[in-house]
Design a protein around this motif. Sequence first.
Motif, PDB file in Angstrom:
ATOM      1  N   PRO A 203       0.828  -1.206   0.000  1.00 32.31           N
ATOM      2  CA  PRO A 203       0.000   0.000   0.000  1.00 32.31           C
ATOM      3  C   PRO A 203       0.863   1.257   0.000  1.00 32.31           C
ATOM      4  O   PRO A 203       1.872   1.315   0.695  1.00 32.31           O
ATOM      5  CB  PRO A 203      -0.773  -0.117   1.316  1.00 32.31           C
TER       6      PRO A 203
ATOM      7  N   TYR B 182       0.550   5.011   0.990  1.00 36.26           N
ATOM      8  CA  TYR B 182      -0.357   5.925   1.676  1.00 36.26           C
ATOM      9  C   TYR B 182      -0.011   7.349   1.283  1.00 36.26           C
ATOM     10  O   TYR B 182       1.142   7.752   1.370  1.00 36.26           O
ATOM     11  CB  TYR B 182      -0.231   5.764   3.181  1.00 36.26           C
TER      12      TYR B 182
ATOM     13  N   ALA C  38      -4.409   9.733   3.564  1.00 38.80           N
ATOM     14  CA  ALA C  38      -4.697   8.434   4.162  1.00 38.80           C
ATOM     15  C   ALA C  38      -3.994   8.299   5.505  1.00 38.80           C
ATOM     16  O   ALA C  38      -4.399   7.528   6.352  1.00 38.80           O
ATOM     17  CB  ALA C  38      -4.277   7.316   3.231  1.00 38.80           C
ATOM     18  N   GLN C  39      -2.905   9.055   5.679  1.00 37.97           N
ATOM     19  CA  GLN C  39      -2.174   8.965   6.939  1.00 37.97           C
ATOM     20  C   GLN C  39      -2.699   9.948   7.965  1.00 37.97           C
ATOM     21  O   GLN C  39      -2.183  10.046   9.054  1.00 37.97           O
ATOM     22  CB  GLN C  39      -0.682   9.207   6.699  1.00 37.97           C
ATOM     23  N   SER C  40      -3.754  10.695   7.578  1.00 40.39           N
ATOM     24  CA  SER C  40      -4.277  11.685   8.506  1.00 40.39           C
ATOM     25  C   SER C  40      -5.436  11.111   9.296  1.00 40.39           C
ATOM     26  O   SER C  40      -6.378  10.550   8.738  1.00 40.39           O
ATOM     27  CB  SER C  40      -4.727  12.916   7.719  1.00 40.39           C
ATOM     28  N   LEU C  41      -5.329  11.272  10.590  1.00 41.08           N
ATOM     29  CA  LEU C  41      -6.355  10.733  11.473  1.00 41.08           C
ATOM     30  C   LEU C  41      -7.673  11.482  11.262  1.00 41.08           C
ATOM     31  O   LEU C  41      -8.742  10.903  11.251  1.00 41.08           O
ATOM     32  CB  LEU C  41      -5.870  10.895  12.911  1.00 41.08           C
ATOM     33  N   ARG C  42      -7.568  12.786  11.043  1.00 39.74           N
ATOM     34  CA  ARG C  42      -8.764  13.609  10.882  1.00 39.74           C
ATOM     35  C   ARG C  42      -9.575  13.123   9.680  1.00 39.74           C
ATOM     36  O   ARG C  42     -10.795  13.006   9.746  1.00 39.74           O
ATOM     37  CB  ARG C  42      -8.358  15.068  10.677  1.00 39.74           C
TER      38      ARG C  42
ATOM     39  N   GLN D  85      -9.610  10.158   8.467  1.00 40.70           N
ATOM     40  CA  GLN D  85     -10.231   8.866   8.761  1.00 40.70           C
ATOM     41  C   GLN D  85     -11.507   9.058   9.561  1.00 40.70           C
ATOM     42  O   GLN D  85     -12.509   8.405   9.309  1.00 40.70           O
ATOM     43  CB  GLN D  85      -9.251   7.969   9.537  1.00 40.70           C
TER      44      GLN D  85
ATOM     45  N   THR E 161      -5.917   4.679  -0.941  1.00 43.61           N
ATOM     46  CA  THR E 161      -4.544   4.235  -0.947  1.00 43.61           C
ATOM     47  C   THR E 161      -4.328   3.463  -2.237  1.00 43.61           C
ATOM     48  O   THR E 161      -5.201   2.732  -2.702  1.00 43.61           O
ATOM     49  CB  THR E 161      -4.253   3.297   0.227  1.00 43.61           C
TER      50      THR E 161
END
Lengths: 263, 247
Positions: free
Chosen positions: B14, B16, B20-24, B26, B43
């Motif tokens: 994958p 990212y 995609a690596q941002s918590l917000r 998600q 991703t």
Amino acid sequence: MSSRWIETRRDIFEALGRLPAALFLSWSDTKARYKRSMLGPFWLTLGTAIGVGGLGFVWSTLFKMDKATFIPLLTVGLILWGFIAGIVTESSQLFIQNAQLIRNLRIPLFFYPIKLILRHLINLAHNAIVILIVFLIYPPDWHWGAWLVIPGFFLVVLNLSWMSLFIGMFAARYRDTETAIANFMPLLFFMSPVLFKAEQLGVGSWIVWLNPFSYFISIVRDPLLGHPSPDFVWPVAIVMAILGWAVTLVMFNSRRTRIPYWI
Amino acid sequence: MAHLVFENVSVRYPIYNARAQSLRHQFMRIATGGKIAAEAGHTVAVTALNEVSFEFKSGDAIGLVGHNGAGKSTLLRTMAGIYTQDSGRIIREGRIATVLEIGSGMDPELSGYENILRMGMLMGMSLKEARSKIPEIEEFTELGDFLNLPVRTYSSGMSMRLMFAVGTSFQPEILLVDEMFGTGDAGFQEKAKARMHDLIANAEIFVFASHDHAMLGSLCSRVYELKHGKMNHLPDFHVKTLEQPES
């Protein structure tokens, strides 16, 4: 038992088997950090001594507190906080910082939290000198309950090890974690009984017990200073360790093999 | 006896992006039922290895060629067990050593000697074992007094000498090397070649990814090309290299 779980278990046990290597490496990391300085790692000791001395005298005067009770309380509290906060904060860099190693050598992933905790234990050992000096000046009145400091400290390390692995994984996947933790730690500091005793807050003391780190500080500091911890502290810390490890193991088991791709 | 077998091994990887690596993002995705921020969890999955099968036995010296990004490093990391396959079966028998990226496992502030111990222990040696390798490594690297200096003062060729010496010092049964010899000078390349010939002669497995055809030709008995996640044997590789004048 699924083969995935067997691999996860092997990762953890292999990492524990490499404890001497982890100790050697964390010692060499500590040395590398203070290379070319005269005092070496004893800068840690000196820094803590200055902090404790300064804060202790200013605050005990400001809050009109008895130095003999306040200074040992503050010393142990600050040093423990430094240990806890250091592990939690640096865990957000756990796998990211070791990316090069992870991508190039086959080392069990649980090795990294072990190494991090050992490095902080080395720091703690240097800082313990300050505690010793403070106890010489203001001798605590120990009673038979003081031995609880040993299982208490073990329980704290057990809790910090799942936290480190959990945060490390989470932060490798979601990069905001690091900043989020850095921002929340000062708040948690003021919610921990470092600068005061939880009882001093009276009715409001429940706020302190919302903070998981308060239990860690209480469980180690109270026996050291010669008074018992509140009754609920031990059960909460034990439950935290069991639940925390359970959740972390499930997560580690399902996502362990993805970590090398995340970093 | 070293043995390395891949059976229909696939590795998907994958990639990212920042979102995609941002918590917000998600949270947004969960909160909005994935409609508004549909892009957030996007991703890209790259298939680096697609149903790759092979069997390497003791005494095999394998060369890997392929253009940049063909998956040579991914394949080496999968062989080493650093990356886990998504499907397929891998059998590994034998101690594995990897010499993949220059400088991994080294602390630039510490001396060469201290780094030998560090790397040795990272590879799973005990402190005593790592110490016992020092004379041999001193001799092989020819770094002399430089071993007392911090590694940050080393040139990349010197770091590579040290890495290669430590990596091969504990008699690996499977040695995986990524293209990194470019940084060594002629004298070192000769020594490295000799050491690798020793390893092969001791009936071990050696896998070497490189763009240097002359080097591959002289070190490897079989050469594979990696292309679109597939591995193809190049039976006439040696013939071709011999025909070309050395460049």
